[in-house]
Motif scaffolding. Structure first.
Motif, PDB file in Angstrom:
ATOM      1  N   GLY A 275       5.478   3.570  -0.754  1.00 24.37           N
ATOM      2  CA  GLY A 275       5.683   3.943  -2.157  1.00 24.37           C
ATOM      3  C   GLY A 275       7.038   4.564  -2.431  1.00 24.37           C
ATOM      4  O   GLY A 275       7.459   4.652  -3.589  1.00 24.37           O
ATOM      5  N   THR A 276       7.745   5.006  -1.390  1.00 27.18           N
ATOM      6  CA  THR A 276       9.060   5.639  -1.579  1.00 27.18           C
ATOM      7  C   THR A 276      10.210   4.628  -1.459  1.00 27.18           C
ATOM      8  O   THR A 276      11.363   4.992  -1.630  1.00 27.18           O
ATOM      9  CB  THR A 276       9.287   6.769  -0.538  1.00 27.18           C
TER      10      THR A 276
ATOM     11  N   PHE B 197       0.870  -1.186   0.000  1.00 32.77           N
ATOM     12  CA  PHE B 197       0.000   0.000   0.000  1.00 32.77           C
ATOM     13  C   PHE B 197       0.905   1.233   0.000  1.00 32.77           C
ATOM     14  O   PHE B 197       1.481   1.575   1.040  1.00 32.77           O
ATOM     15  CB  PHE B 197      -0.924  -0.019   1.222  1.00 32.77           C
ATOM     16  N   PRO B 198       1.057   1.907  -1.159  1.00 33.64           N
ATOM     17  CA  PRO B 198       2.114   2.923  -1.295  1.00 33.64           C
ATOM     18  C   PRO B 198       1.954   4.131  -0.391  1.00 33.64           C
ATOM     19  O   PRO B 198       2.944   4.744   0.006  1.00 33.64           O
ATOM     20  CB  PRO B 198       2.035   3.333  -2.777  1.00 33.64           C
ATOM     21  N   GLU B 199       0.694   4.490  -0.035  1.00 31.86           N
ATOM     22  CA  GLU B 199       0.492   5.710   0.762  1.00 31.86           C
ATOM     23  C   GLU B 199       0.498   5.451   2.267  1.00 31.86           C
ATOM     24  O   GLU B 199       0.385   6.373   3.065  1.00 31.86           O
ATOM     25  CB  GLU B 199      -0.812   6.397   0.338  1.00 31.86           C
ATOM     26  N   LEU B 200       0.635   4.182   2.647  1.00 33.39           N
ATOM     27  CA  LEU B 200       0.759   3.844   4.073  1.00 33.39           C
ATOM     28  C   LEU B 200       2.233   3.655   4.409  1.00 33.39           C
ATOM     29  O   LEU B 200       3.039   3.316   3.544  1.00 33.39           O
ATOM     30  CB  LEU B 200      -0.009   2.559   4.386  1.00 33.39           C
ATOM     31  N   THR B 201       2.576   3.861   5.670  1.00 34.46           N
ATOM     32  CA  THR B 201       3.975   3.680   6.072  1.00 34.46           C
ATOM     33  C   THR B 201       4.330   2.192   6.076  1.00 34.46           C
ATOM     34  O   THR B 201       3.452   1.322   6.033  1.00 34.46           O
ATOM     35  CB  THR B 201       4.220   4.237   7.492  1.00 34.46           C
TER      36      THR B 201
ATOM     37  N   GLN C 185      10.556  -2.968  -1.136  1.00 34.00           N
ATOM     38  CA  GLN C 185       9.128  -3.304  -1.233  1.00 34.00           C
ATOM     39  C   GLN C 185       8.914  -4.817  -1.209  1.00 34.00           C
ATOM     40  O   GLN C 185       7.940  -5.303  -0.629  1.00 34.00           O
ATOM     41  CB  GLN C 185       8.526  -2.703  -2.509  1.00 34.00           C
TER      42      GLN C 185
ATOM     43  N   GLU D 215       2.618   0.580   9.004  1.00 34.05           N
ATOM     44  CA  GLU D 215       1.177   0.378   8.768  1.00 34.05           C
ATOM     45  C   GLU D 215       0.931  -0.796   7.817  1.00 34.05           C
ATOM     46  O   GLU D 215       0.001  -1.584   8.025  1.00 34.05           O
ATOM     47  CB  GLU D 215       0.558   1.660   8.201  1.00 34.05           C
ATOM     48  N   ASN D 216       1.756  -0.922   6.779  1.00 29.76           N
ATOM     49  CA  ASN D 216       1.650  -2.071   5.875  1.00 29.76           C
ATOM     50  C   ASN D 216       1.820  -3.379   6.640  1.00 29.76           C
ATOM     51  O   ASN D 216       1.076  -4.337   6.426  1.00 29.76           O
ATOM     52  CB  ASN D 216       2.719  -1.981   4.774  1.00 29.76           C
TER      53      ASN D 216
ATOM     54  N   GLN E 202       8.452   5.552   6.966  1.00 25.52           N
ATOM     55  CA  GLN E 202       8.484   6.018   5.578  1.00 25.52           C
ATOM     56  C   GLN E 202       7.295   5.442   4.807  1.00 25.52           C
ATOM     57  O   GLN E 202       6.878   4.308   5.068  1.00 25.52           O
ATOM     58  CB  GLN E 202       9.784   5.499   4.944  1.00 25.52           C
ATOM     59  N   ASP E 203       6.744   6.189   3.848  1.00 25.60           N
ATOM     60  CA  ASP E 203       5.681   5.654   2.996  1.00 25.60           C
ATOM     61  C   ASP E 203       6.232   4.520   2.141  1.00 25.60           C
ATOM     62  O   ASP E 203       7.330   4.639   1.576  1.00 25.60           O
ATOM     63  CB  ASP E 203       5.108   6.741   2.077  1.00 25.60           C
TER      64      ASP E 203
END
Length: 235
Positions: free
Chosen positions: A133-134, A88-92, A140, A95-96, A130-131
């Motif tokens: 997605g970054t 989930f790119p917008e979650l840290t 990832q 959180e993922n 960190q998000d």
């Protein structure tokens, strides 16, 4: 531990799996090799309950998985890290990982799982705020595997964990998979990087156009001249 017996599966009129039988023994790393379109991901979908076979049966220990929902199968202890990572790119990062623990009711157990994931992947600990997605592709992939481990799986399904990664990162990922197995998790590994996969596996199956055409101890398969030529770039 897990047995597929005489599985047939279709996409519409396309016969995707043809009388597939395979077994994953507890404590092992088992690899499934095959070209694109051979049916490898279809086997994972059948195991995870995302696709219903038209024929055959699946058992996990003493439980039948045939006809069970994906949610129930996860609760039995079978968890998949999907191809293409799908974080989930917008979650840290944290959180993922917490999303991965959704079946755990005990917060203390979830916190223990998180610490264990950070022990396997120190880089994720460094980037926990960190998000997702970054992150780089390799990070990832670590996050996707870590998220699956948050569920404390008995059987971890990995779909192409080395896809699109640089050789050094691939080496890291495979060494972590071996360590996860050493610590007691059985692993079913779907891979195109045959050499690396066979180097850490106990047993291997080769799938061609929906059929298992060969299986045996991973080291024997790795040293078989015909298989070397077809899958390992050897002669």
């Amino acid at each position: 531990m897990l047995k597929l017996e005489n599985i047939d599966a279709y996409y519409g009129y396309i016969h995707a799996l043809k009388d597939v039988s395979l077994e994953i023994k507890e404590g092992n790393i088992v690899t499934l090799l095959g070209a694109n379109g051979a049916g490898k991901t279809t086997i994972l979908k059948v195991i995870s309950g995302l696709m219903k076979p038209q024929k055959g049966g699946i058992t996990f220990g003493d439980k039948s998985l045939t006809g069970q929902s994906p949610e129930k199968i996860v609760k039995f202890g079978i968890v998949q890290s999907p191809e293409g990572r799908q974080v989930f790119p917008e979650l840290t990062v944290k959180e993922n990982l917490q999303i991965g623990a959704y079946t755990q009711k005990d917060r203390k157990e979830a916190a223990k799982s998180l610490e264990k994931v950070f022990a396997y992947f120190p880089r994720l600990k460094e980037r926990e705020k960190q998000d997702a997605g970054t992150l780089s592709g390799g990070e990832q992939q670590m996050l996707a595997i870590g998220r699956a481990l948050m569920n404390k799986p008995k059987l971890l399904l990995l779909d192409e964990p080395s896809l699109g990664l640089a050789p050094l990162i691939v080496k890291d990922i495979f060494s972590i998979i071996r360590e996860i197995n050493r610590q007691g998790t059985t692993v079913f590994l779907v891979e195109q990087n045959a050499n690396q996969a066979l180097s850490i596996s106990h047993h291997a199956y080769i799938l061609e156009t929906g059929k298992v055409i060969h299986h045996g101890p991973a080291q024997l398969i790795r040293n078989d001249p015909k298989i070397k030529q077809a899958y390992l770039g050897g002669h």
